[in-house]
Enzyme design. Sequence first.
Site, PDB file in Angstrom:
ATOM      1  N   SER A 137       0.857  -1.195   0.000  1.00 12.56           N
ATOM      2  CA  SER A 137       0.000   0.000   0.000  1.00 12.56           C
ATOM      3  C   SER A 137       0.888   1.239   0.000  1.00 12.56           C
ATOM      4  O   SER A 137       2.033   1.186   0.478  1.00 12.56           O
ATOM      5  CB  SER A 137      -0.854   0.006   1.270  1.00 12.56           C
ATOM      6  OG  SER A 137      -1.436   1.276   1.475  1.00 12.56           O
ATOM      7  N   TYR A 150      -1.220  -0.800  10.162  1.00 11.83           N
ATOM      8  CA  TYR A 150      -1.338  -1.180   8.746  1.00 11.83           C
ATOM      9  C   TYR A 150      -0.094  -0.720   7.982  1.00 11.83           C
ATOM     10  O   TYR A 150       0.511  -1.481   7.221  1.00 11.83           O
ATOM     11  CB  TYR A 150      -2.601  -0.521   8.191  1.00 11.83           C
ATOM     12  CG  TYR A 150      -2.893  -0.769   6.734  1.00 11.83           C
ATOM     13  CD1 TYR A 150      -3.483  -1.955   6.318  1.00 11.83           C
ATOM     14  CD2 TYR A 150      -2.620   0.211   5.769  1.00 11.83           C
ATOM     15  CE1 TYR A 150      -3.783  -2.172   4.982  1.00 11.83           C
ATOM     16  CE2 TYR A 150      -2.914  -0.003   4.436  1.00 11.83           C
ATOM     17  CZ  TYR A 150      -3.502  -1.189   4.047  1.00 11.83           C
ATOM     18  OH  TYR A 150      -3.799  -1.408   2.719  1.00 11.83           O
TER      19      TYR A 150
HETATM   20  N1  LIG Z   1      -8.543  -1.044  -1.365  1.00  9.10           N
HETATM   21  C1  LIG Z   1      -7.544  -0.199  -1.197  1.00  9.10           C
HETATM   22  O1  LIG Z   1      -7.713   1.016  -1.252  1.00  9.10           O
HETATM   23  C2  LIG Z   1      -6.183  -0.724  -0.936  1.00  9.10           C
HETATM   24  C3  LIG Z   1      -5.125   0.185  -1.031  1.00  9.10           C
HETATM   25  C4  LIG Z   1      -3.844  -0.272  -0.794  1.00  9.10           C
HETATM   26  C5  LIG Z   1      -3.627  -1.596  -0.517  1.00  9.10           C
HETATM   27  N2  LIG Z   1      -4.679  -2.461  -0.432  1.00  9.10           N
HETATM   28  C6  LIG Z   1      -4.371  -3.851  -0.112  1.00  9.10           C
HETATM   29  O2  LIG Z   1      -4.910  -4.699  -1.100  1.00  9.10           O
HETATM   30  C7  LIG Z   1      -5.230  -5.946  -0.515  1.00  9.10           C
HETATM   31  C8  LIG Z   1      -6.666  -6.294  -0.861  1.00  9.10           C
HETATM   32  O3  LIG Z   1      -7.488  -5.257  -0.356  1.00  9.10           O
HETATM   33  P1  LIG Z   1      -8.994  -5.081  -0.820  1.00  9.10           P
HETATM   34  O4  LIG Z   1      -9.310  -3.641  -0.650  1.00  9.10           O
HETATM   35  O5  LIG Z   1      -9.218  -5.748  -2.120  1.00  9.10           O
HETATM   36  O6  LIG Z   1      -9.728  -5.885   0.357  1.00  9.10           O
HETATM   37  P2  LIG Z   1     -11.172  -6.553   0.401  1.00  9.10           P
HETATM   38  O7  LIG Z   1     -12.092  -5.869  -0.523  1.00  9.10           O
HETATM   39  O8  LIG Z   1     -11.558  -6.601   1.847  1.00  9.10           O
HETATM   40  O9  LIG Z   1     -10.912  -8.039  -0.121  1.00  9.10           O
HETATM   41  C9  LIG Z   1     -10.093  -8.866   0.654  1.00  9.10           C
HETATM   42  C10 LIG Z   1     -10.139 -10.286   0.133  1.00  9.10           C
HETATM   43  O10 LIG Z   1      -9.328 -11.082   1.003  1.00  9.10           O
HETATM   44  C11 LIG Z   1     -10.147 -12.015   1.707  1.00  9.10           C
HETATM   45  N3  LIG Z   1      -9.653 -12.064   3.073  1.00  9.10           N
HETATM   46  C12 LIG Z   1      -9.616 -11.059   3.965  1.00  9.10           C
HETATM   47  N4  LIG Z   1      -9.068 -11.494   5.114  1.00  9.10           N
HETATM   48  C13 LIG Z   1      -8.748 -12.780   4.920  1.00  9.10           C
HETATM   49  C14 LIG Z   1      -8.150 -13.770   5.726  1.00  9.10           C
HETATM   50  N5  LIG Z   1      -7.778 -13.523   6.991  1.00  9.10           N
HETATM   51  N6  LIG Z   1      -7.960 -14.998   5.208  1.00  9.10           N
HETATM   52  C15 LIG Z   1      -8.332 -15.281   3.942  1.00  9.10           C
HETATM   53  N7  LIG Z   1      -8.917 -14.393   3.134  1.00  9.10           N
HETATM   54  C16 LIG Z   1      -9.125 -13.151   3.624  1.00  9.10           C
HETATM   55  C17 LIG Z   1     -11.566 -11.492   1.582  1.00  9.10           C
HETATM   56  O11 LIG Z   1     -12.532 -12.516   1.695  1.00  9.10           O
HETATM   57  P3  LIG Z   1     -13.182 -12.907   3.133  1.00  9.10           P
HETATM   58  O12 LIG Z   1     -13.413 -11.635   3.864  1.00  9.10           O
HETATM   59  O13 LIG Z   1     -14.437 -13.646   2.771  1.00  9.10           O
HETATM   60  O14 LIG Z   1     -12.200 -13.786   3.820  1.00  9.10           O
HETATM   61  C18 LIG Z   1     -11.511 -10.913   0.173  1.00  9.10           C
HETATM   62  O15 LIG Z   1     -11.612 -11.936  -0.770  1.00  9.10           O
HETATM   63  C19 LIG Z   1      -4.978  -5.807   0.967  1.00  9.10           C
HETATM   64  O16 LIG Z   1      -3.729  -6.335   1.290  1.00  9.10           O
HETATM   65  C20 LIG Z   1      -4.991  -4.323   1.184  1.00  9.10           C
HETATM   66  O17 LIG Z   1      -4.218  -3.934   2.284  1.00  9.10           O
HETATM   67  C21 LIG Z   1      -5.944  -2.047  -0.639  1.00  9.10           C
END
Ligand SMILES: NC(=O)c1ccc[n+]([C@@H]2O[C@H](COP(=O)([O-])OP(=O)(O)OC[C@H]3O[C@@H](n4cnc5c(N)ncnc54)[C@H](OP(=O)(O)O)[C@@H]3O)[C@@H](O)[C@H]2O)c1
Length: 339
Positions: A137, A150
């Site tokens: 991130s 985080y």
């Molecule tokens: N969105 C942003 O703005 C952003 C920015 C920078 C970085 N990121 C990074 O990108 C990555 C994905 O983020 P996202 O925004 O796409 O998140 P998200 O929408 O919450 O999706 C997360 C995915 O991971 C799964 N997951 C979450 N916790 C888990 C666990 N403990 N074990 C197994 N599966 C798990 C979720 O399914 P379940 O909940 O059903 O398990 C879902 O499929 C993360 O590492 C986040 O830090 C995101």
Amino acid sequence: MTALVTGGTHGIGYAVVEELAELGAAVHTCSRNESELNHRLQEWSSKGFTVTGSVCDAASRPQREQLLEKVSSIFNGKLNILINNVGTNIVKPNLEYTAEEYSLIMATNLESCYHISQLSHPLLKASGFGSIVFISSVAGSLHVNYTSIYGLTKAAMNQLAKNLACEWAKDNIRSNSVAPGCTRTPLVERLFNNHDEFINTLVSKTPLKRIAEANEVSSMVAFLCMPAASYITGQTILVDGGFSKHTTGGGCFLFPARSKRQQALAPLLPVDRSTRGSHTQTPISFAFCRERRSKRSCRSRPLATPVVDNNHQFPPLLPPTLLDLLSATRTMRPEDHRS
Ligand SMILES: NC(=O)c1ccc[n+]([C@@H]2O[C@H](COP(=O)([O-])OP(=O)(O)OC[C@H]3O[C@@H](n4cnc5c(N)ncnc54)[C@H](OP(=O)(O)O)[C@@H]3O)[C@@H](O)[C@H]2O)c1
């Protein structure tokens, strides 16, 4: 081509699964919600993609071991691509985090990707050419207020990507981080629900004037796994619409709801008030300014010159990094590419 994408049922992980599957990879993914996972698997099957899945809480060590046993059996002990995507966040001031929250964020974001990388190593090595991508991130490179745990997990992921790039290069395994800026996903909707002010402030500090879509992150992830990226390893690539390059965005981004006093105390970067118009410049805003120049002026002007104001003498900049060059190329208009 075989791939493991953790957390692929929605958000960035979902987009990565689709991107890799469209490119012809056999993908395995995991999440904690079985019904959603099954729904996604059916959806992918109907699109003709080869995607399998496991229910797994990536924060649990035994479940990670089971996951990799399954991956090994499905892919006959060979894995080309590992995308460490699972991550979570709890937004609050540093002094308010509990021990449980600290452990949850560390286990989900950092311990999981560290251990899954360890477990995947024999499979990646056996495949002959492996690629690991950590979904980090911008908060791992910049200060983003109220996300201190985080941010430290993401900074550690960037370092881990560098360490593995050096340690496992001999096994023909590359390792990189992709660091997105704010991306439209369920995680962001959950965290910033009713925080329009946060999103609006963030967008105003992002040169591209919008947040990212998940497929704008997954395209970079897929690129890093391709032979086209065969000489790229140990890098952290920011996919952030230029946010980290903007004077008032990069360096110190504050969550809203600040008091006037907090705003006054915000550690602002030095500003060159002698620059043209209202735009202000610091060294980190140079790449942004460069991107906005026409092709002609890009050619005719030096890439980087120190900025001087009444109070500050900035040191000379380092030569442009790969990231600078990539971001400059990406934001050029099509007509800029024509000679
Ligand atoms: N969105 C942003 O703005 C952003 C920015 C920078 C970085 N990121 C990074 O990108 C990555 C994905 O983020 P996202 O925004 O796409 O998140 P998200 O929408 O919450 O999706 C997360 C995915 O991971 C799964 N997951 C979450 N916790 C888990 C666990 N403990 N074990 C197994 N599966 C798990 C979720 O399914 P379940 O909940 O059903 O398990 C879902 O499929 C993360 O590492 C986040 O830090 C995101």
